[in-house]
Design a protein around this motif. Structure first.
Motif, PDB file in Angstrom:
ATOM      1  N   TRP A  68       0.871  -1.174   0.000  1.00 23.80           N
ATOM      2  CA  TRP A  68       0.000   0.000   0.000  1.00 23.80           C
ATOM      3  C   TRP A  68       0.910   1.227   0.000  1.00 23.80           C
ATOM      4  O   TRP A  68       1.782   1.365   0.855  1.00 23.80           O
ATOM      5  CB  TRP A  68      -0.883  -0.032   1.243  1.00 23.80           C
ATOM      6  N   GLU A  69       0.693   2.092  -0.987  1.00 19.80           N
ATOM      7  CA  GLU A  69       1.509   3.289  -1.135  1.00 19.80           C
ATOM      8  C   GLU A  69       0.605   4.504  -1.293  1.00 19.80           C
ATOM      9  O   GLU A  69       0.380   4.975  -2.410  1.00 19.80           O
ATOM     10  CB  GLU A  69       2.448   3.144  -2.330  1.00 19.80           C
ATOM     11  N   PRO A  70       0.088   5.041  -0.188  1.00 21.77           N
ATOM     12  CA  PRO A  70      -0.784   6.210  -0.289  1.00 21.77           C
ATOM     13  C   PRO A  70       0.004   7.435  -0.744  1.00 21.77           C
ATOM     14  O   PRO A  70       1.244   7.437  -0.748  1.00 21.77           O
ATOM     15  CB  PRO A  70      -1.303   6.382   1.138  1.00 21.77           C
ATOM     16  N   GLY A  71      -0.713   8.476  -1.110  1.00 21.88           N
ATOM     17  CA  GLY A  71      -0.089   9.691  -1.616  1.00 21.88           C
ATOM     18  C   GLY A  71       0.943  10.302  -0.689  1.00 21.88           C
ATOM     19  O   GLY A  71       1.921  10.898  -1.143  1.00 21.88           O
ATOM     20  N   SER A  72       0.762  10.148   0.611  1.00 23.37           N
ATOM     21  CA  SER A  72       1.713  10.752   1.551  1.00 23.37           C
ATOM     22  C   SER A  72       3.107  10.152   1.420  1.00 23.37           C
ATOM     23  O   SER A  72       4.095  10.814   1.735  1.00 23.37           O
ATOM     24  CB  SER A  72       1.231  10.609   3.001  1.00 23.37           C
ATOM     25  N   LEU A  73       3.205   8.933   0.924  1.00 22.91           N
ATOM     26  CA  LEU A  73       4.519   8.320   0.745  1.00 22.91           C
ATOM     27  C   LEU A  73       5.314   9.085  -0.317  1.00 22.91           C
ATOM     28  O   LEU A  73       6.512   9.318  -0.161  1.00 22.91           O
ATOM     29  CB  LEU A  73       4.379   6.852   0.365  1.00 22.91           C
ATOM     30  N   PHE A 132       6.571   9.314   3.843  1.00 25.03           N
ATOM     31  CA  PHE A 132       6.176   8.341   4.857  1.00 25.03           C
ATOM     32  C   PHE A 132       4.670   8.154   4.880  1.00 25.03           C
ATOM     33  O   PHE A 132       3.932   8.968   4.331  1.00 25.03           O
ATOM     34  CB  PHE A 132       6.684   8.741   6.250  1.00 25.03           C
ATOM     35  N   LEU A 133       4.226   7.078   5.525  1.00 25.75           N
ATOM     36  CA  LEU A 133       2.812   6.836   5.798  1.00 25.75           C
ATOM     37  C   LEU A 133       2.510   7.361   7.190  1.00 25.75           C
ATOM     38  O   LEU A 133       3.273   7.121   8.128  1.00 25.75           O
ATOM     39  CB  LEU A 133       2.501   5.332   5.795  1.00 25.75           C
ATOM     40  N   HIS A 134       1.392   8.034   7.299  1.00 24.18           N
ATOM     41  CA  HIS A 134       0.949   8.519   8.609  1.00 24.18           C
ATOM     42  C   HIS A 134       0.324   7.371   9.389  1.00 24.18           C
ATOM     43  O   HIS A 134      -0.544   6.662   8.881  1.00 24.18           O
ATOM     44  CB  HIS A 134      -0.095   9.627   8.444  1.00 24.18           C
ATOM     45  N   LEU A 135       0.760   7.187  10.615  1.00 23.81           N
ATOM     46  CA  LEU A 135       0.174   6.212  11.523  1.00 23.81           C
ATOM     47  C   LEU A 135      -0.266   6.951  12.775  1.00 23.81           C
ATOM     48  O   LEU A 135       0.110   8.105  13.002  1.00 23.81           O
ATOM     49  CB  LEU A 135       1.195   5.127  11.889  1.00 23.81           C
ATOM     50  N   LEU A 138       5.754   5.622   9.082  1.00 26.91           N
ATOM     51  CA  LEU A 138       6.398   4.490   8.423  1.00 26.91           C
ATOM     52  C   LEU A 138       7.076   5.000   7.149  1.00 26.91           C
ATOM     53  O   LEU A 138       6.400   5.487   6.245  1.00 26.91           O
ATOM     54  CB  LEU A 138       5.372   3.405   8.087  1.00 26.91           C
ATOM     55  N   TYR A 139       8.394   4.892   7.090  1.00 24.17           N
ATOM     56  CA  TYR A 139       9.189   5.429   5.997  1.00 24.17           C
ATOM     57  C   TYR A 139       9.426   4.404   4.880  1.00 24.17           C
ATOM     58  O   TYR A 139      10.542   4.191   4.445  1.00 24.17           O
ATOM     59  CB  TYR A 139      10.515   5.972   6.525  1.00 24.17           C
ATOM     60  N   ARG A 140       8.362   3.794   4.446  1.00 23.56           N
ATOM     61  CA  ARG A 140       8.365   2.896   3.294  1.00 23.56           C
ATOM     62  C   ARG A 140       6.917   2.479   3.044  1.00 23.56           C
ATOM     63  O   ARG A 140       6.023   2.771   3.827  1.00 23.56           O
ATOM     64  CB  ARG A 140       9.251   1.674   3.520  1.00 23.56           C
ATOM     65  N   ALA A 141       6.711   1.785   1.929  1.00 25.14           N
ATOM     66  CA  ALA A 141       5.378   1.264   1.645  1.00 25.14           C
ATOM     67  C   ALA A 141       5.000   0.220   2.695  1.00 25.14           C
ATOM     68  O   ALA A 141       5.866  -0.417   3.300  1.00 25.14           O
ATOM     69  CB  ALA A 141       5.349   0.635   0.250  1.00 25.14           C
ATOM     70  N   LEU A 142       3.721   0.047   2.900  1.00 28.06           N
ATOM     71  CA  LEU A 142       3.197  -0.919   3.858  1.00 28.06           C
ATOM     72  C   LEU A 142       2.817  -2.193   3.115  1.00 28.06           C
ATOM     73  O   LEU A 142       1.987  -2.158   2.196  1.00 28.06           O
ATOM     74  CB  LEU A 142       1.962  -0.341   4.551  1.00 28.06           C
TER      75      LEU A 142
END
Length: 127
Positions: free
Chosen positions: A25-30, A35-38, A86-90
């Motif tokens: 999963w690679e949302p726009g924030s990546l 990074f991904l917001h958690l 998270l500094y990569r895709a999930l």
């Protein structure tokens, strides 16, 4: 890390990515922020209010903290609070559980997150 980690995603976009054969999963924030917001459980109420004011439904994903530890950082963010990023895709298989959150006129309806859910994130209630 002992706190539970959560990510909020648009259901249609998340399911389309999964069904496309992608493994992550690679949302726009990546792309835009790197990074991904958690959120930790106690931060979800504020995250829903601050970033999803117009959404009517969202996927709440619980993320495996051990499997994401390699790229996980806790950093100052909104209101000078510490938030996980998270500094990569999930990877899809790093999602331990998922729930559909629905907004009603009175607020977000939160399903039961299980017996170990954080007390600061009330379950089956309106946020």
């Amino acid at each position: 890390m002992h706190q539970r980690l959560f990510h909020l995603a648009q259901p249609l976009a998340f399911e389309m990515a999964r069904e496309s054969g992608a493994t992550t999963w690679e949302p726009g924030s990546l792309t835009t922020e790197g990074f991904l917001h958690l959120s930790f459980a106690e931060q979800l109420r504020g995250t829903l209010t601050a970033h999803f004011a117009t959404a009517t439904e969202l996927l709440l994903l619980e993320i495996d903290p051990e499997r994401t530890a390699d790229a996980l950082r806790v950093e100052l963010s909104r209101g000078d609070a510490l938030f996980p990023h998270l500094y990569r895709a999930l990877a899809f298989d790093e999602c331990q559980c998922q729930w559909l959150l629905e907004r009603r006129d009175s607020g977000w309806i939160v399903p039961d997150l299980g017996a170990t859910a954080d007390a600061d994130f009330p379950q089956g209630k309106v946020l």
